[in-house]
Design an enzyme around this catalytic site. Structure first.
Site, PDB file in Angstrom:
ATOM      1  N   ARG A  51       0.794  -1.229   0.000  1.00 22.13           N
ATOM      2  CA  ARG A  51       0.000   0.000   0.000  1.00 22.13           C
ATOM      3  C   ARG A  51       0.828   1.282   0.000  1.00 22.13           C
ATOM      4  NH1 ARG A  51      -2.669  -3.916   1.629  1.00 22.13           N
ATOM      5  NH2 ARG A  51      -0.691  -4.419   2.613  1.00 22.13           N
ATOM      6  N   THR A  52       1.813   1.348   0.878  1.00 22.47           N
ATOM      7  CA  THR A  52       2.512   2.627   1.031  1.00 22.47           C
ATOM      8  C   THR A  52       3.247   2.974  -0.253  1.00 22.47           C
ATOM      9  OG1 THR A  52       2.761   2.063   3.357  1.00 22.47           O
ATOM     10  CG2 THR A  52       4.061   3.919   2.555  1.00 22.47           C
ATOM     11  N   LYS A  80      25.822  -4.543  -2.273  1.00 17.32           N
ATOM     12  CA  LYS A  80      27.299  -4.610  -2.393  1.00 17.32           C
ATOM     13  C   LYS A  80      27.971  -3.981  -1.174  1.00 17.32           C
ATOM     14  CE  LYS A  80      26.659  -3.562  -7.279  1.00 17.32           C
ATOM     15  NZ  LYS A  80      26.735  -2.409  -8.176  1.00 17.32           N
ATOM     16  N   ARG A 101      11.329   3.674   3.291  1.00 19.44           N
ATOM     17  CA  ARG A 101      10.999   2.713   4.371  1.00 19.44           C
ATOM     18  C   ARG A 101      12.262   1.927   4.692  1.00 19.44           C
ATOM     19  NH1 ARG A 101       5.860  -1.239   4.406  1.00 19.44           N
ATOM     20  NH2 ARG A 101       4.925   0.740   5.032  1.00 19.44           N
ATOM     21  N   HIS A 129       5.120   5.891  11.349  1.00 16.01           N
ATOM     22  CA  HIS A 129       4.643   5.754   9.962  1.00 16.01           C
ATOM     23  C   HIS A 129       3.687   6.932   9.732  1.00 16.01           C
ATOM     24  CE1 HIS A 129       3.468   4.129   6.224  1.00 16.01           C
ATOM     25  NE2 HIS A 129       3.093   2.902   6.573  1.00 16.01           N
TER      26      HIS A 129
HETATM   27  N1   CP Z   1      -0.132   0.098   5.767  1.00 19.33           N
HETATM   28  C1   CP Z   1       1.058  -0.244   5.248  1.00 19.33           C
HETATM   29  O1   CP Z   1       2.117   0.329   5.593  1.00 19.33           O
HETATM   30  O2   CP Z   1       0.991  -1.230   4.304  1.00 19.33           O
HETATM   31  P1   CP Z   1       2.215  -1.753   3.457  1.00 19.33           P
HETATM   32  O3   CP Z   1       3.177  -2.437   4.408  1.00 19.33           O
HETATM   33  O4   CP Z   1       1.637  -2.702   2.445  1.00 19.33           O
HETATM   34  O5   CP Z   1       2.873  -0.562   2.833  1.00 19.33           O
END
Ligand code: CP
Length: 302
Positions: A51-52, A80, A101, A129
């Site tokens: 999603r993110t 590497k 991320r 997040h």
């Molecule tokens: N909600 C969320 O962070 O989903 P993903 O891990 O799929 O990005």
């Protein structure tokens, strides 16, 4: 907000949250706009995501911008031995904004301090997040008509779940009453409870929530974060601690909505998906509009 990184939800004020939410409403009405022509966003995902990453990429594509980056750091020079410092110093030459991320808590802050372009934290370990939080706030406001005085039940992995940590911080600005439902091993960390104490906000901790579910405006279900456990036996012990099933909603409020940042494993029975109180897939859609609002605000395009 122009050029301001979004690393922690506390980087933005309550007024700034509300500006993002109002702007997101305009993107929901009209998501395809040519505001990002000539702009490049780098998505650097050192951990898996559906999603993110894809909602950020969808947001950029619908605004006419371009995306570069990786969804698996094994396909980059990190494999590497390249450091995060060198990766950020290099990629920031190629883009106007970085969305990152990373499994290490604090990595997004570090990236924002060395990057000449703004950084959006798309999740750093069990820490924060913040773009998820803004879409959670948008979903709460849209379904409840307000953000103030909500009774929110946070259920599941409250120890490692970064989405609940960010959401607690944000909701603390809106006279929220919190209910934390978790097994003993996965309780909300003390630092977050001390933070609520310092603000005089009410929170309650429960092992089970069937008897009090009728009080909830929002049930925020979370997955037990398998990837954060050092001991697989501990994960096995807690993974099915809570499973929300349709019959449990019998005496719930008419305005109740069930949110989940997703991905889901077993914690919400799939039979619930067609129940009008289930909101998690719309919540994921809201992520596109909210991320359009975040990106255009940071790039100063609105
Ligand atoms: N909600 C969320 O962070 O989903 P993903 O891990 O799929 O990005």
């Amino acid at each position: 907000m122009k050029n301001k990184s979004l690393v922690s939800i506390n980087d933005y004020t309550k007024d700034e949250y509300l500006k993002i939410l109002n702007l997101a409403e305009t993107f929901e009405e009209n998501p395809v706009r040519d505001l990002m022509s000539g702009k490049v966003v780098a998505t650097l995902f050192f951990e898996p995501s559906t999603r993110t990453r894809l909602s950020f990429e969808s947001a950029v594509n619908r605004l006419g911008g371009k995306i570069i980056g990786f969804s698996d750091s094994n396909s980059s020079s990190v494999s590497k031995g390249e450091t995060l410092y060198d990766t950020i110093k290099t990629v920031s030459n190629y883009c106007d904004l970085i969305v990152m991320r990373h499994p290490l808590e604090g990595s997004a802050r570090f990236a924002s301090e060395i990057s000449p372009v703004p950084v959006i934290n798309a999740g750093d370990g069990a820490n924060q997040h913040p773009s998820q939080t803004l879409l959670d706030l948008y979903s709460i406001k849209k379904t409840q008509g307000k953000l103030d005085e909500i009774n929110i039940f946070m259920v599941g992995d409250l120890k490692y779940g970064r989405t609940v940590h960010s959401l607690l911080m944000a909701m603390s600005k809106f006279k929220t009453t919190f209910h934390f439902i978790a097994p003993d091993e996965l309780k909300m960390p003390e630092e977050y409870k001390l933070f609520l104490d310092s603000l005089g906000l009410r929170y309650y901790e429960h092992r089970d929530f069937t008897d009090i579910i009728s009080e909830a405006d929002i049930i925020y279900m979370t997955r037990v974060q398998k990837e954060r456990f050092s001991d697989p036996i501990e994960y096995e012990k807690t993974k099915n601690a809570y499973i929300l099933r349709e019959h449990m909603l019998k005496n719930t409020k008419h305005n109740l909505k069930i949110l989940h940042p997703l991905p889901r494993v077993t914690e919400i029975d799939t039979c619930l998906d067609i129940n009008p109180k289930a909101y998690y897939f719309v919540q994921a859609l809201n992520g596109v509009f909210v991320r359009q609002a975040i990106i255009t605000s940071i790039l100063g395009l609105i």
